[in-house]
Design an enzyme around this catalytic site. Structure first.
Site, mmCIF file in Angstrom:
data_model
loop_
_atom_site.group_PDB
_atom_site.id
_atom_site.type_symbol
_atom_site.label_atom_id
_atom_site.label_comp_id
_atom_site.label_asym_id
_atom_site.label_seq_id
_atom_site.Cartn_x
_atom_site.Cartn_y
_atom_site.Cartn_z
ATOM 1 N N SER A 169 0.832 -1.203 0.000
ATOM 2 C CA SER A 169 0.000 0.000 0.000
ATOM 3 C C SER A 169 0.867 1.255 0.000
ATOM 4 C CB SER A 169 -0.917 0.000 1.232
ATOM 5 O OG SER A 169 -1.684 1.180 1.288
ATOM 6 N N SER A 170 0.645 2.135 -0.952
ATOM 7 C CA SER A 170 1.472 3.330 -1.129
ATOM 8 C C SER A 170 0.637 4.603 -1.005
ATOM 9 C CB SER A 170 2.129 3.297 -2.514
ATOM 10 O OG SER A 170 2.761 4.531 -2.812
ATOM 11 N N PRO A 171 1.233 5.682 -0.436
ATOM 12 C CA PRO A 171 0.539 6.971 -0.392
ATOM 13 C C PRO A 171 0.716 7.774 -1.669
ATOM 14 C CG PRO A 171 2.649 7.180 0.686
ATOM 15 C CD PRO A 171 2.545 5.740 0.231
#
Length: 631
Positions: free
Chosen positions: A169-171
């Site tokens: 999961s990446s911002p």
């Protein structure tokens, strides 16, 4: 107790016991470990001293614009029928707890949401708690300002934005693009012209990573406030926990969790580990998705440790780059013994995992725990808890060997082993049975060397003084949105890390007739916290009190301020002089008035004695904006 980290990539390193994790910080750093341990102990003590009856309320909701999957090609390897159960390829649910006093006053907030703290990219050189830390600070400020959520007299509101199954999961929600062409990166390998270092994720504030951090923090904050205010399901049914240590290098799997005589492996990292991710690319010619070796890098790898045939077969299809489980000089390179734990808070089970689980790995774990408990329970994963052992992917994701798969230490059956272990914990908790303690992890603190040089001494140019101005504020009138900065003669911050204190303050001149209501305790404690400065609290309290007519409005914990320290000159390593730059980005909520910047530090004399100092900029005027917005 469960200790869980948000996993910012912009924090001090060197606090883990294993060689690989301490390489970037030049070995083990006792100062980093001491700061973390002291902070945790003080937090627990303060919480215990402030203990009182209370209630906990649960809520959850979708947050759609704060994360994306950075390895979508690996996610697509999971069975189609399994993927069809979920609308998104990354978890979008935020789980929120509201903590209240017995009289209904808000005392705190804990939420879990899966997003990496990599909004600050790898060009950043400032310590930062990234998007989750910023969200925590903002929610605590919101609680202080809001009368409805104000904590009881004498207590402080604490907001925790905890980590979940964050593995993929990446911002950087705009996606990954090539820095040379501006085109999207190749999806399967995350490369541009076969080079990983050219493929970088873009946050919503791109190209300003500070702005991206702020935006992702604000999005988490907005959802957390909504869920906090609307939380109405009270958690009832008591507290419980199960915890055990396990040697993950030799877990035998039963038929329910894997076919045949499957076992886990000794730790190892694959080639794609060196490729990095779109949140932080690697270098050289490594690429994600590598399932075969390279003669050159095989030779370099084997100079460190040649993996056994058993290890090669166990880790297949991972091509072993670093056989960390069999590397023990000067100590173990990665852990074998880790911690597994489940906490129960009424109808909620908090699953503490010692690694970064990918989205689908986390979903399978939640389902397994819920099923094993045998009751209708809410389940949340608390990532990076009690230990750190890199990543955990599903068996299917492991086969394509992107970064997360290459960093799944214990082989293709790592997740299956964890499912088996957490089922054991959940079943024992549901039935009231105990679980074995397991093998204790080793204490390796004396084995890992440190190559971080100590502070020998500090110095200043002839005629100057510590805290003196090198470069003053550049103008006398500023407005909201402007950046004010001043540079001071300073000393190494390692002389005194100022626990509970600050390296800087932004101060506003009080209007005639107003009293300074700002507490000086934190500043005084920072001035007197080094071992040779004790007993001088009264002296420094008097010195600060002589600055009557000023109040502190910001310190170094505020998002709007920055503290940068550096040694000037062409060979900074061999110089003892240093400068500190204090900067303040004036927020939209600022009040008009006269302000100044102030710097606090401690210098080390050639004799070894420590001396505290402070310095102050010239005053300047700030004009408030016509309209205000929250930040």
């Amino acid at each position: 107790t469960m200790i869980s980290g948000i996993h910012t990539h912009s924090g001090p390193g060197g606090f883990l016991q294993y060689v690989l994790y301490d390489i970037p910080s030049l070995g083990f750093v006792q100062e980093s470990l001491d700061a973390i341990v002291d902070g945790i102990v003080q937090s627990v003590q303060r919480a215990h001293d402030d203990l009182r009856p209370g209630r906990v309320f649960f809520n959850e909701g979708l947050l759609l614009d704060a994360n994306i999957n950075r390895s979508p090609s690996a996610y697509l390897e999971n069975p189609a029928e399994e993927r069809a159960r979920y609308q998104h390829d990354v978890d979008k649910v935020m789980v929120q707890l509201r903590l209240e006093d017995g009289d209904g006053s808000g005392r705190g907030s804990i939420n879990w949401f899966a997003v990496h703290c990599t909004s600050m990219n790898n060009t950043n050189q400032l310590i930062s708690s990234d998007n989750k830390g910023a969200a925590s600070l903002l929610m605590e400020e919101w609680a202080r300002r809001s009368r409805a959520q104000a904590p009881a007299q004498g207590s402080e509101f604490v907001a925790a934005f905890a980590q979940a199954n964050v593995g993929d999961s990446s911002p950087n929600t705009e996606g990954a693009f090539c820095t040379d062409s501006g085109l999207p990166c190749e999806m399967n390998t995350s490369t541009c012209n076969r080079r990983s270092e050219l493929c970088n994720g873009r946050g919503p504030g791109w190209p300003d990573h500070f702005q991206s951090t702020r935006i992702i923090a604000e999005r988490q904050l907005a959802k957390a406030k909504q869920l906090y205010n609307d939380a109405s399901t009270e958690l009832r049914g008591g507290l419980d926990f199960r915890h055990m240590y396990v040697d993950m290098s030799s877990v035998s799997l039963d038929a329910r969790n894997a076919s045949g005589n499957a076992t886990t492996c000794k730790p190892a990292l694959g080639y794609s580990f060196a490729a990095g991710t779109t949140d932080g690319p690697g270098a050289f010619d490594f690429t994600q998705g590598s399932t075969s070796g390279n003669p050159f890098w095989d030779t370099i790898s084997h100079l460190l440790r040649d993996p056994t045939q058993e290890q090669i077969e166990c880790q297949h299809p991972k091509p072993v780059l670093l056989d960390t489980g069999e590397m023990n000089v000067p100590g173990p390179w990665q852990p074998s013994v880790v911690s597994v734990q489940i906490l129960r808070i009424g109808q909620l089970l908090v699953v503490g995992v010692p690694a970064e689980f990918t989205t689908m790995a986390g979903r399978r774990l939640r389902n397994a725990v819920r099923e094993a408990f045998g009751a209708k329970m809410k389940v949340v994963i608390s990532g990076l808890s009690n230990a750190y052992s890199s990543y955990v992917t599903t068996f299917e994701e492991y086969q394509v060997q992107r970064y997360e798969g290459a960093s799944t230490l214990y082989g293709p059956h790592t997740l299956a082993a964890y499912l088996q272990l957490y089922r054991q914990l959940a079943t024992a908790m549901a039935s009231g049975e105990e679980v074995p303690e397991g093998p204790a992890p080793p204490d390796l603190s004396e084995k890992i060397p440190s190559f971080v040089a100590p502070v020998v001494t500090d110095s200043i140019p002839k005629g100057a003084h510590y805290g003196g101005i090198v470069m003053d504020v550049r103008q006398r009138v500023f407005r909201a949105g402007d950046v004010v900065s001043a540079t001071f003669h300073s000393a190494c911050p390692r002389n005194n890390r100022r626990p509970g204190g600050t390296f800087l303050t932004v101060e506003r001149k009080l209007e005639p007739g107003r009293k300074n209501t700002t507490s000086l305790n934190s500043i005084v404690s920072s001035l007197t916290s080094n071992t040779r400065g004790r007993g001088r609290k009264e002296k420094y309290t008097q010195e600060l009190d002589t600055q009557e007519g000023w109040e502190v409005v910001h310190d170094d914990s505020d998002w709007s301020t920055k503290f940068s320290w550096f040694r000037p000159g062409s060979v900074p390593l061999f110089r003892s002089q240093s400068h500190a730059v204090i900067s303040w980005e004036i927020p939209a909520t600022v009040h008009s008035g006269v302000y100044r910047l102030r710097h606090f530090g401690t210098y080390k004399h050639i004799t070894g004695l420590m001396h505290d100092f402070d310095g102050v900029s010239s005053v300047f005027e700030v004009l408030a904006a016509n309209s205000f917005q929250e930040w």
